[in-house]
Design a protein around this motif. Structure first.
Motif, mmCIF file in Angstrom:
data_model
loop_
_atom_site.group_PDB
_atom_site.id
_atom_site.type_symbol
_atom_site.label_atom_id
_atom_site.label_comp_id
_atom_site.label_asym_id
_atom_site.label_seq_id
_atom_site.Cartn_x
_atom_site.Cartn_y
_atom_site.Cartn_z
ATOM 1 N N HIS A 174 42.765 51.768 96.841
ATOM 2 C CA HIS A 174 41.835 52.472 97.821
ATOM 3 C C HIS A 174 41.312 53.768 96.780
ATOM 4 O O HIS A 174 40.164 54.189 97.021
ATOM 5 C CB HIS A 174 42.077 52.892 99.008
ATOM 6 N N HIS A 175 42.116 54.281 95.979
ATOM 7 C CA HIS A 175 41.653 55.466 95.182
ATOM 8 C C HIS A 175 40.521 55.215 94.416
ATOM 9 O O HIS A 175 40.438 54.110 93.574
ATOM 10 C CB HIS A 175 42.981 55.939 94.295
ATOM 11 N N GLU A 176 39.444 56.043 94.313
ATOM 12 C CA GLU A 176 38.250 55.810 93.688
ATOM 13 C C GLU A 176 38.339 55.810 92.075
ATOM 14 O O GLU A 176 37.829 54.691 91.287
ATOM 15 C CB GLU A 176 37.340 57.045 93.956
ATOM 16 N N ASP A 177 39.421 56.517 91.675
ATOM 17 C CA ASP A 177 39.651 56.483 90.177
ATOM 18 C C ASP A 177 40.313 55.111 89.897
ATOM 19 O O ASP A 177 40.059 54.749 88.743
ATOM 20 C CB ASP A 177 40.707 57.537 89.690
ATOM 21 N N HIS A 178 41.193 54.538 90.382
ATOM 22 C CA HIS A 178 41.679 53.121 90.488
ATOM 23 C C HIS A 178 40.647 52.085 90.315
ATOM 24 O O HIS A 178 40.520 51.335 89.440
ATOM 25 C CB HIS A 178 42.814 52.737 91.506
ATOM 26 N N ARG A 179 39.530 52.586 91.165
ATOM 27 C CA ARG A 179 38.544 51.386 91.335
ATOM 28 C C ARG A 179 37.734 51.548 90.144
ATOM 29 O O ARG A 179 37.069 50.539 89.538
ATOM 30 C CB ARG A 179 37.812 51.654 92.559
ATOM 31 N N HIS A 180 37.492 52.670 89.710
ATOM 32 C CA HIS A 180 36.306 53.031 88.516
ATOM 33 C C HIS A 180 37.048 52.488 87.316
ATOM 34 O O HIS A 180 36.311 51.948 86.458
ATOM 35 C CB HIS A 180 36.166 54.419 88.323
ATOM 36 N N THR A 181 38.576 52.544 87.338
ATOM 37 C CA THR A 181 39.246 52.103 86.094
ATOM 38 C C THR A 181 39.284 50.750 85.959
ATOM 39 O O THR A 181 39.095 50.035 85.067
ATOM 40 C CB THR A 181 40.768 52.652 86.240
ATOM 41 N N ALA A 182 39.227 50.032 87.100
ATOM 42 C CA ALA A 182 39.159 48.720 87.287
ATOM 43 C C ALA A 182 37.819 48.242 86.774
ATOM 44 O O ALA A 182 37.507 47.197 86.044
ATOM 45 C CB ALA A 182 39.451 48.014 88.663
ATOM 46 N N ALA A 183 36.674 48.826 87.115
ATOM 47 C CA ALA A 183 35.277 48.484 86.691
ATOM 48 C C ALA A 183 35.128 48.726 85.288
ATOM 49 O O ALA A 183 34.487 47.710 84.697
ATOM 50 C CB ALA A 183 34.397 49.349 87.644
ATOM 51 N N ILE A 184 35.874 49.781 84.634
ATOM 52 C CA ILE A 184 35.599 50.109 83.295
ATOM 53 C C ILE A 184 36.275 48.905 82.431
ATOM 54 O O ILE A 184 35.755 48.510 81.455
ATOM 55 C CB ILE A 184 36.261 51.547 82.843
ATOM 56 N N ALA A 185 37.457 48.505 82.797
ATOM 57 C CA ALA A 185 38.254 47.497 82.127
ATOM 58 C C ALA A 185 37.445 46.100 82.085
ATOM 59 O O ALA A 185 37.574 45.298 81.187
ATOM 60 C CB ALA A 185 39.488 47.069 82.999
ATOM 61 N N ARG A 186 36.746 45.871 83.251
ATOM 62 C CA ARG A 186 35.898 44.605 83.099
ATOM 63 C C ARG A 186 34.854 44.533 82.219
ATOM 64 O O ARG A 186 34.534 43.603 81.555
ATOM 65 C CB ARG A 186 35.216 44.443 84.835
ATOM 66 N N ARG A 187 34.325 45.784 82.005
ATOM 67 C CA ARG A 187 33.242 45.985 80.888
ATOM 68 C C ARG A 187 33.704 45.780 79.505
ATOM 69 O O ARG A 187 33.383 45.350 78.720
ATOM 70 C CB ARG A 187 32.609 47.242 80.981
ATOM 71 N N VAL A 188 34.845 46.278 79.356
ATOM 72 C CA VAL A 188 35.729 46.215 78.034
ATOM 73 C C VAL A 188 36.055 44.895 77.804
ATOM 74 O O VAL A 188 35.607 44.423 76.644
ATOM 75 C CB VAL A 188 37.173 47.083 78.196
ATOM 76 N N VAL A 189 36.299 43.853 78.498
ATOM 77 C CA VAL A 189 36.545 42.619 78.348
ATOM 78 C C VAL A 189 35.222 41.748 78.342
ATOM 79 O O VAL A 189 35.319 40.717 77.283
ATOM 80 C CB VAL A 189 37.603 41.673 79.307
ATOM 81 N N LEU A 190 34.003 42.245 78.925
ATOM 82 C CA LEU A 190 33.195 41.703 78.328
ATOM 83 C C LEU A 190 32.445 42.214 77.224
ATOM 84 O O LEU A 190 31.899 41.123 76.149
ATOM 85 C CB LEU A 190 32.085 42.278 79.236
ATOM 86 N N ALA A 191 33.048 43.237 76.706
ATOM 87 C CA ALA A 191 32.428 43.525 75.238
ATOM 88 C C ALA A 191 33.540 42.923 74.234
ATOM 89 O O ALA A 191 33.113 42.516 72.894
ATOM 90 C CB ALA A 191 32.603 45.060 75.042
ATOM 91 N N LEU A 192 34.794 42.478 74.613
ATOM 92 C CA LEU A 192 35.749 41.784 73.806
ATOM 93 C C LEU A 192 36.300 40.384 74.473
ATOM 94 O O LEU A 192 37.189 40.625 74.900
ATOM 95 C CB LEU A 192 36.850 42.877 73.647
ATOM 96 N N PRO A 193 35.532 39.320 74.420
ATOM 97 C CA PRO A 193 35.862 38.181 74.791
ATOM 98 C C PRO A 193 37.106 37.488 74.661
ATOM 99 O O PRO A 193 37.787 36.817 75.431
ATOM 100 C CB PRO A 193 34.549 37.281 74.360
ATOM 101 N N HIS A 194 37.740 38.052 73.530
ATOM 102 C CA HIS A 194 39.249 37.394 73.204
ATOM 103 C C HIS A 194 40.135 38.333 74.051
ATOM 104 O O HIS A 194 41.287 37.781 74.105
ATOM 105 C CB HIS A 194 39.504 37.796 71.695
ATOM 106 N N LEU A 195 39.788 39.173 74.695
ATOM 107 C CA LEU A 195 40.841 40.095 75.584
ATOM 108 C C LEU A 195 40.915 39.640 76.812
ATOM 109 O O LEU A 195 39.825 39.265 77.810
ATOM 110 C CB LEU A 195 40.365 41.423 75.438
ATOM 111 N N THR A 196 42.304 39.228 77.491
ATOM 112 C CA THR A 196 42.466 38.797 78.871
ATOM 113 C C THR A 196 42.948 40.048 79.834
ATOM 114 O O THR A 196 43.546 40.875 79.281
ATOM 115 C CB THR A 196 43.386 37.671 78.861
ATOM 116 N N LEU A 197 42.277 40.304 80.958
ATOM 117 C CA LEU A 197 42.376 41.260 81.604
ATOM 118 C C LEU A 197 43.157 40.972 82.925
ATOM 119 O O LEU A 197 43.175 39.855 83.469
ATOM 120 C CB LEU A 197 41.120 41.724 82.250
ATOM 121 N N PHE A 198 44.336 41.692 83.130
ATOM 122 C CA PHE A 198 45.200 41.688 84.207
ATOM 123 C C PHE A 198 45.121 42.543 85.163
ATOM 124 O O PHE A 198 45.066 43.797 84.664
ATOM 125 C CB PHE A 198 46.529 41.421 84.050
ATOM 126 N N ASP A 199 44.900 42.552 86.361
ATOM 127 C CA ASP A 199 45.256 43.555 87.469
ATOM 128 C C ASP A 199 46.609 43.733 87.805
ATOM 129 O O ASP A 199 47.409 42.882 87.622
ATOM 130 C CB ASP A 199 44.458 43.248 88.584
#
Length: 243
Positions: A141-166
């Motif tokens: 629920h913390h906004e910083d956690h949610r924004h970090t999650a969103a940032i991480a998703r953009r990183v893996v879009l930029a690096l398709p070989h990278l697998t993201l885990f929550d």
């Protein structure tokens, strides 16, 4: 603030080996605040530091945990929390070279230059040679956690070989329906038993969050002993993120 510990519903989840989570390469863990790395990923980090290697990125400066304190204004508290992060990572087996401190204002990550952060993190993952990236679950629920999650998703879009885990932190304890919500993502549990001592020590290193340092803000954040022990000994939860 204390956090109630609920009955842990992870008993029926499949167990995963730490080797499977590292992908045979160094991992990168994004921590919204100093202590999230230890609470959510301490056992995994201890394994990774002892094998392929790991890198922890702290997204914010952690200065918002005790906003009413006069003895510990934001800049002073931020310096302390950076020291605590360094101690925690050392106890998990890492060193200063394994930490990137972005230092954005606690609680204001959503107002920072997201494109620049994504570019820097993509460059870091490439330099480290990571195959797997770990970020807090967007269900936290913390906004910083949610924004970090969103940032991480953009990183893996930029690096398709990278697998993201929550990995969940707050949602694990304040959302009794969490596992139902993420069932389709096939959550798995990592047994922390081989690394409990290191993980417990790393959590304990965050002394400012345990009521041991800041004494003039009674409404500030404070982890209870029960809360710390639960995170130290309970299985860590991970699932592949939905892009």
């Amino acid at each position: 603030m204390d956090v109630p510990v609920r009955n842990d519903p992870v008993a029926g989840l499949p167990r995963i080996a730490a080797e499977s989570l590292t992908g045979g390469a160094p991992i990168v863990v994004l921590a919204p605040h100093p202590d999230d790395e230890s609470l959510g990923c301490g056992a995994l980090l201890a394994h990774a530091f002892a094998t392929q290697g790991a890198h922890v990125v702290c997204m914010t400066d952690g200065s918002g945990s005790h906003p009413a304190s006069r003895d510990w204004p934001a800049d002073r508290l931020s310096r302390l929390r950076r020291q605590e992060l360094s101690q925690a990572v050392a106890l998990l087996g890492g060193g200063p070279q394994d930490i990137t401190w972005l230092g954005h204002p606690d609680g204001w990550l959503g107002l920072q230059d997201r494109a620049a952060i994504v570019a820097d993190l993509a460059d870091l993952c490439t330099r480290v040679g990571a195959r797997h990236l770990f970020a807090p679950a967007p269900e936290d629920h913390h906004e910083d956690h949610r924004h970090t999650a969103a940032i991480a998703r953009r990183v893996v879009l930029a690096l398709p070989h990278l697998t993201l885990f929550d990995y969940p932190v707050w949602s694990r304890w304040d959302d009794p329906d969490l596992l139902d919500k993420v069932a389709g993502r096939h959550p798995t549990a990592l047994d922390p038993a081989p690394f409990v001592a290191a993980k417990r020590a790393a959590i304990a290193a965050h002394r400012s969050q345990r009521g041991l340092i800041v004494t003039d803000d009674p409404d500030g954040f404070c982890m209870s002993d029960t809360f710390q022990e639960a995170f130290a000994t309970a299985p860590e939860l991970y699932w592949k993120a939905v892009p």
